[in-house]
Design a protein around this motif. Sequence first.
Motif, mmCIF file in Angstrom:
data_model
loop_
_atom_site.group_PDB
_atom_site.id
_atom_site.type_symbol
_atom_site.label_atom_id
_atom_site.label_comp_id
_atom_site.label_asym_id
_atom_site.label_seq_id
_atom_site.Cartn_x
_atom_site.Cartn_y
_atom_site.Cartn_z
ATOM 1 N N THR A 235 -1.623 -49.306 -19.507
ATOM 2 C CA THR A 235 -1.925 -50.393 -19.205
ATOM 3 C C THR A 235 -2.079 -50.581 -17.625
ATOM 4 O O THR A 235 -2.662 -51.631 -17.131
ATOM 5 N N ILE A 238 -5.518 -51.382 -17.097
ATOM 6 C CA ILE A 238 -6.369 -52.437 -17.541
ATOM 7 C C ILE A 238 -6.539 -53.675 -16.374
ATOM 8 O O ILE A 238 -5.499 -53.811 -15.619
ATOM 9 N N SER A 243 -3.316 -58.914 -18.340
ATOM 10 C CA SER A 243 -1.738 -58.849 -18.253
ATOM 11 C C SER A 243 -0.987 -59.932 -18.174
ATOM 12 O O SER A 243 0.013 -60.057 -18.363
ATOM 13 N N PHE A 252 -2.385 -55.235 -26.015
ATOM 14 C CA PHE A 252 -2.548 -54.310 -24.974
ATOM 15 C C PHE A 252 -2.787 -52.928 -25.308
ATOM 16 O O PHE A 252 -3.622 -52.154 -24.935
ATOM 17 N N LEU A 255 -6.766 -52.863 -25.777
ATOM 18 C CA LEU A 255 -7.283 -52.528 -24.852
ATOM 19 C C LEU A 255 -7.206 -51.377 -24.350
ATOM 20 O O LEU A 255 -8.011 -50.602 -23.549
ATOM 21 N N ALA A 256 -5.967 -50.807 -24.395
ATOM 22 C CA ALA A 256 -5.453 -49.352 -23.704
ATOM 23 C C ALA A 256 -6.389 -48.152 -24.587
ATOM 24 O O ALA A 256 -6.356 -47.148 -24.077
ATOM 25 N N VAL A 259 -8.878 -46.995 -22.043
ATOM 26 C CA VAL A 259 -8.252 -46.698 -20.687
ATOM 27 C C VAL A 259 -8.336 -45.175 -20.667
ATOM 28 O O VAL A 259 -7.594 -44.559 -21.482
#
Length: 317
Positions: A235, A238, A243, A252, A255-256, A259
């Motif tokens: 995170t 991000i 957040s 999350f 989205l991660a 990453v």
Amino acid sequence: MTTFGYFLSCEEHAPKELVRQAKAAERAGFEALWISDHFHPWLDEQGQAPFVWSVIGAVAEATSLPITTAVTCPLIRTHPVVVAQAAATTGALTGGRFRLGVGTGEALNEHVVESRWPPLSERLEMLEEAVGLMRELFTGKLVTHRGAHYRVDTARLYTLPDEPVPILMSGFGEKSTTLAGRLADGYISTAPDAESVTRFREAGGAGKPALGGLKACYAADEATARRTVHRLWPTQGIKGEASQILPLPRHFEQLAESVTEDEAVGGSPVGPDPEVHARALKEYVDAGFDEVYVNQIGTEQDAFFDFYEREVLPRVR
């Protein structure tokens, strides 16, 4: 002289482990404690989210270190009257070793009692009203309040510390940092941003403490540390407002997935080189922060405390 403290992560660790870490931090030479206040972790992989006030009570009895929440949101999930009572009791219990760090929060924690998530401008208004209300309650007087966001009917705090609990405020953008300078007893940030510290001081924060925090990961080799950060705190990579507005750990996690390891690590000091860790802490010192708090990501807590006691804290002091 800069204060160096340890940042207790309620997202990663169970209550008894947090108390154990607090004691280890004191033995290692850390001078103060931060503690996060969450209802949910950011990711299921992190795995914890104990009630912060219970943990603070135990930590207060187990150590002699000052404690600051980083940060509590006194807006929605917990009414400012209740936060004021919790803070006042903690101040009395610790003999003045407690400071209340506050901020505008994240939907991740706050949506559990109210599905509508106000925009930042409204949350800043709510925070200003909440801080004023809590300070009024800290006087011990009977308080009735009819504001734009809160209603209070004949409330009085009977258990109070000798001095009102200081209220510190987090801020990242111009509006929140300026509000912190005008309203708060100190500033909290998780970025070594000298411009924000200057803005806080110019907005009314001159002479007030600025506190900065960062995450680190000590391990016997850098590759292991990087993998640990990527697994537990992707995170960090991000960007933007996600957040603040996403309500669940699974959002999350989704989205991660995009990453990278480099993005997750970002500016966090990782691995066994003490100079890498010392430089990261010194970035905050050079940016004007009076207190710097570091959190060890992962389970290698004892090795981290030994490493910082022997190799890192002597370098930054």
